[in-house]
Scaffold this motif. Structure first.
Motif, PDB file in Angstrom:
ATOM      1  N   ALA A  16       0.673  -1.113   0.011  1.00  0.00           N
ATOM      2  CA  ALA A  16      -0.036   0.275   0.017  1.00  0.00           C
ATOM      3  C   ALA A  16       0.866   1.341   0.004  1.00  0.00           C
ATOM      4  O   ALA A  16       1.898   1.308   0.416  1.00  0.00           O
ATOM      5  CB  ALA A  16      -0.891  -0.021   1.149  1.00  0.00           C
ATOM      6  N   VAL A  17       0.156   2.225  -0.490  1.00  0.00           N
ATOM      7  CA  VAL A  17       0.857   3.652  -0.481  1.00  0.00           C
ATOM      8  C   VAL A  17      -0.066   4.556   0.349  1.00  0.00           C
ATOM      9  O   VAL A  17      -1.314   4.590  -0.107  1.00  0.00           O
ATOM     10  CB  VAL A  17       1.208   4.280  -1.814  1.00  0.00           C
ATOM     11  N   THR A  18       0.208   5.171   1.552  1.00  0.00           N
ATOM     12  CA  THR A  18      -0.811   5.928   2.142  1.00  0.00           C
ATOM     13  C   THR A  18       0.054   7.065   3.042  1.00  0.00           C
ATOM     14  O   THR A  18       1.179   7.464   2.779  1.00  0.00           O
ATOM     15  CB  THR A  18      -1.557   5.032   3.366  1.00  0.00           C
ATOM     16  N   SER A  19      -0.885   7.983   3.756  1.00  0.00           N
ATOM     17  CA  SER A  19      -0.577   8.840   4.505  1.00  0.00           C
ATOM     18  C   SER A  19       0.012   8.527   5.960  1.00  0.00           C
ATOM     19  O   SER A  19      -0.261   7.188   6.232  1.00  0.00           O
ATOM     20  CB  SER A  19      -1.303  10.309   4.713  1.00  0.00           C
ATOM     21  N   LYS A  20       0.231   9.271   7.041  1.00  0.00           N
ATOM     22  CA  LYS A  20       0.475   9.050   8.244  1.00  0.00           C
ATOM     23  C   LYS A  20      -0.641   8.964   9.305  1.00  0.00           C
ATOM     24  O   LYS A  20      -0.216   8.941  10.527  1.00  0.00           O
ATOM     25  CB  LYS A  20       1.648   9.946   8.662  1.00  0.00           C
ATOM     26  N   GLY A  21      -1.722   9.106   8.451  1.00  0.00           N
ATOM     27  CA  GLY A  21      -2.907   9.246   9.704  1.00  0.00           C
ATOM     28  C   GLY A  21      -3.656   7.854   9.788  1.00  0.00           C
ATOM     29  O   GLY A  21      -2.937   6.819   9.927  1.00  0.00           O
ATOM     30  N   ARG A  22      -4.852   7.837   9.940  1.00  0.00           N
ATOM     31  CA  ARG A  22      -5.798   6.628  10.644  1.00  0.00           C
ATOM     32  C   ARG A  22      -5.549   5.419   9.672  1.00  0.00           C
ATOM     33  O   ARG A  22      -5.583   4.317  10.032  1.00  0.00           O
ATOM     34  CB  ARG A  22      -7.294   6.981  10.634  1.00  0.00           C
ATOM     35  N   THR A  23      -5.525   5.797   8.219  1.00  0.00           N
ATOM     36  CA  THR A  23      -5.299   4.549   7.331  1.00  0.00           C
ATOM     37  C   THR A  23      -4.074   3.945   7.493  1.00  0.00           C
ATOM     38  O   THR A  23      -4.122   2.654   7.182  1.00  0.00           O
ATOM     39  CB  THR A  23      -5.383   5.183   5.746  1.00  0.00           C
ATOM     40  N   SER A  24      -3.138   4.733   7.865  1.00  0.00           N
ATOM     41  CA  SER A  24      -1.860   3.783   8.180  1.00  0.00           C
ATOM     42  C   SER A  24      -1.768   2.668   9.333  1.00  0.00           C
ATOM     43  O   SER A  24      -1.399   1.653   9.036  1.00  0.00           O
ATOM     44  CB  SER A  24      -0.566   4.675   8.349  1.00  0.00           C
ATOM     45  N   PHE A  25      -2.661   3.099  10.142  1.00  0.00           N
ATOM     46  CA  PHE A  25      -3.102   2.159  11.453  1.00  0.00           C
ATOM     47  C   PHE A  25      -3.946   1.154  10.837  1.00  0.00           C
ATOM     48  O   PHE A  25      -3.719   0.021  11.248  1.00  0.00           O
ATOM     49  CB  PHE A  25      -3.630   2.859  12.462  1.00  0.00           C
ATOM     50  N   GLU A  26      -4.842   1.323  10.156  1.00  0.00           N
ATOM     51  CA  GLU A  26      -5.595   0.463   9.675  1.00  0.00           C
ATOM     52  C   GLU A  26      -4.745  -0.751   8.630  1.00  0.00           C
ATOM     53  O   GLU A  26      -5.012  -1.946   8.949  1.00  0.00           O
ATOM     54  CB  GLU A  26      -6.759   1.039   8.627  1.00  0.00           C
ATOM     55  N   LEU A  27      -3.848  -0.089   7.819  1.00  0.00           N
ATOM     56  CA  LEU A  27      -3.116  -1.141   7.080  1.00  0.00           C
ATOM     57  C   LEU A  27      -2.352  -1.880   7.948  1.00  0.00           C
ATOM     58  O   LEU A  27      -1.934  -3.153   7.494  1.00  0.00           O
ATOM     59  CB  LEU A  27      -2.351  -0.266   6.017  1.00  0.00           C
ATOM     60  N   ALA A  28      -1.617  -1.063   8.946  1.00  0.00           N
ATOM     61  CA  ALA A  28      -0.747  -2.201   9.828  1.00  0.00           C
ATOM     62  C   ALA A  28      -1.550  -3.162  10.699  1.00  0.00           C
ATOM     63  O   ALA A  28      -1.050  -4.185  10.763  1.00  0.00           O
ATOM     64  CB  ALA A  28      -0.138  -1.023  10.859  1.00  0.00           C
ATOM     65  N   LEU A  29      -2.751  -2.854  11.082  1.00  0.00           N
ATOM     66  CA  LEU A  29      -3.476  -3.834  11.549  1.00  0.00           C
ATOM     67  C   LEU A  29      -3.801  -5.098  10.821  1.00  0.00           C
ATOM     68  O   LEU A  29      -3.888  -6.344  11.135  1.00  0.00           O
ATOM     69  CB  LEU A  29      -4.973  -3.332  12.032  1.00  0.00           C
ATOM     70  N   LEU A  30      -3.863  -4.912   9.558  1.00  0.00           N
ATOM     71  CA  LEU A  30      -4.222  -5.789   8.510  1.00  0.00           C
ATOM     72  C   LEU A  30      -2.511  -6.534   8.022  1.00  0.00           C
ATOM     73  O   LEU A  30      -2.917  -7.435   7.050  1.00  0.00           O
ATOM     74  CB  LEU A  30      -4.822  -5.525   7.297  1.00  0.00           C
TER      75      LEU A  30
END
Length: 532
Positions: A440-454
């Protein structure tokens, strides 16, 4: 117009001894009826009819009259009509409102709506009731028979009004020792939460819990510059309370569309002054701020209108944290004050993410997820789309998710014309999309936490200077962080590197991401709030 409230509260309850003087949520049970009568805009006088010295003391201390009930009116077989008629003082009364002390969850505003309804419709009698239609059975000629002609779902059944003990509003002219019911009668529907009658110990437990429930408000704002992760988190937190919070937003800062479809109560305010006016009136017991940065002046003002409330701030790096009772900063690491709880262990993930397991690392990268939260103020999405539409990426599939606050959605949706691009707007099931991808490519906000969880290996970049301070999204935790507003050359070079990563390297990144517990934050945060 003179309206008298009569509150019958005898001493001789057998089912629950001393019922009317038992402490419920810190107050005697009879207190709540007296207080409602005092708060009514229509009731002019209050009298408590009792044979209990303790009830008499309570009435006197609360500043209302009492009528000492004769022994002949204290038996179990004595009707309430006779008790109420006996308690009416000399004088001209327009209406008599009987209020049972066994209905402590009734609200004064509901009582006033009922009194107004009785007056406006010139009713002789108005009785509180709850509408509870059910498929029920009766008995005829010794046989059980249905009380309905056709079996229907509950919402399609005809009304079935059951009386509650909350109130009976009667014209004075119809009140006699034998009745309080005139010829022109109606019922006034009250909500289930306000219709509880205390007859058993389980009822007593139920109303004690209801009266002890917190009164919760959340103040949240989100927009293109601020981001809308605050909105998502506020809605998740709202679902954790066993009450329905009031969710406030500033209509000058937040478009209500960013909340999406929600059954929560959204209330727009025109600036802080209006918010404080409402708080002063409603007296919330828990007030949550999710507005990015608070000032000392704001928090002092909030404390002045909610002196007894617990004040809780989320993702706050302002000076106002010094005046909060609790600060949750999952995105930051700084916990310089004892009330601050910082770090990824306090991250609150969306409920749907809890139902998904981490992805399985494949032999090769086939699908790439791209998303920069709800707003994407740096327009990273636009830049990535221009990069991945180059011919060299035609063998790779890209899944792009646009947030609710993205400003040029229609333009970006046109990229769906490329066979290897799927561009989605306002995705309902984000974990499903994320789980279908390998990196994935993302920013440092909420979405990055979601990707880390998965467990999705991810390239991350900051949207602004504030995001640069988010501590969790870093190389040490399994991300490839490339800074704030990197050049297209750096973005593309890092992307190419990720597309060529071996399975072993991507597995290493995933192991680093999954070493952090991002699924328990919701429970930890609510424990902190509930234990304040």
């Amino acid at each position: 117009m003179k309206i008298l409230a009569v509150i019958p509260a005898r001493a001789g309850s057998k089912g629950i001894p001393n019922k009317n003087i038992r402490l419920v949520a810190g107050r005697p049970l009879v207190y709540y009826s007296i207080k409602n009568a005092q708060m009514s805009e229509y009731i002019t006088d209050v009298v408590v009819t009792t044979d209990s010295p303790e009830v008499r003391i309570i009435a006197t201390q609360m500043g209302v009259g009492h009528k000492w009930r004769d022994e002949r009116l204290c038996g179990d077989a004595v009707t309430l009509d006779a008790v109420v008629a006996d308690a009416i003082p000399e004088g001209q009364w327009d209406y008599i409102v009987t209020m049972q002390p066994t209905s402590p969850t009734l609200k004064a505003e509901t009582l006033d709506r009922a009194i107004k309804y009785a007056i406006d419709n010139d009713l002789d009698t108005l009785i509180s009731a709850i509408n509870k239609p059910h498929l029920s059975w009766g008995e005829k000629d010794g046989h059980k028979v249905p009380n309905y002609e056709k079996r229907l779902n509950r919402q399609y059944l005809p009304p079935c009004y059951m009386e509650t003990g909350a109130f009976v509003i009667s014209k004075r002219s119809v009140v006699t020792p034998e009745t309080r019911i005139g010829s022109k009668v109606d019922v006034f529907e009250v909500s289930e939460s306000e219709s509880q009658d205390v007859d058993t110990f389980s009822d007593l437990q139920s109303v004690a819990k209801a009266l002890s429930e917190p009164k919760v408000a959340i103040y949240v704002n989100g927009n293109n510059k601020r981001g809308i992760g605050h909105i998502y988190r506020a809605l998740e937190i709202a679902d954790e309370f066993y009450v329905k919070p009031d969710i406030f937003y500033d209509k000058n800062q937040t478009d209500p569309k960013v909340f999406g479809h929600t059954a929560h109560t959204l209330k727009a305010v025109d600036g802080i002054a209006e918010l404080f006016d409402i708080c002063r009136r409603e007296q919330y017991t828990i007030f949550i701020n999710d507005i990015l940065t608070t000032s000392i002046d704001y928090m002092i003002g909030l404390r002045s209108v909610l002196p007894h409330a617990k004040l809780i701030n989320f993702e706050d790096d302002g000076e106002g944290i010094q005046k909060a009772d609790l600060v949750i900063n999952a995105l930051y690491e700084d916990d310089e004050f004892p009330q601050i709880h910082a770090g990824e262990e306090y991250y609150i993930c969306g409920k749907t993410f809890m139902f998904y397991e981490p992805i399985k690392i494949k032999e090769q990268v086939e699908r790439v997820f791209i998303s920069f939260g709800g707003a994407d103020p740096q327009n990273y999405t636009d830049r990535l789309l221009r990069i991945v539409t180059k011919p060299e990426y035609t063998d790779m599939h890209f899944v792009v998710a646009l947030g609710r606050a993205k400003h040029n959605v229609e333009e970006l949706l046109e990229y769906n014309s490329y066979d290897n691009l799927d561009v989605y707007y306002d995705v309902a099931n984000m974990p499903e999309l994320m789980s279908s991808c390998d990196v994935a490519v993302t920013s440092k906000g909420r979405t990055s936490f979601e990707l880390a969880l998965l467990g999705v290996p991810s390239i991350a970049m900051a949207q602004n200077h504030r995001e640069e301070k988010h501590g969790f999204v870093c190389n040490e935790n399994g991300f490839s962080y490339i800074g704030l507003n990197p050049t297209d050359e750096i973005i593309e070079a890092t992307l190419r590197m990720y597309l060529r990563l071996s399975k072993e390297s991507r597995q290493h990144y995933q192991d680093m991401l999954l070493s952090h517990d991002l699924r328990s934050g919701r429970k930890k945060v609510m424990n902190l709030i509930n234990n304040l």
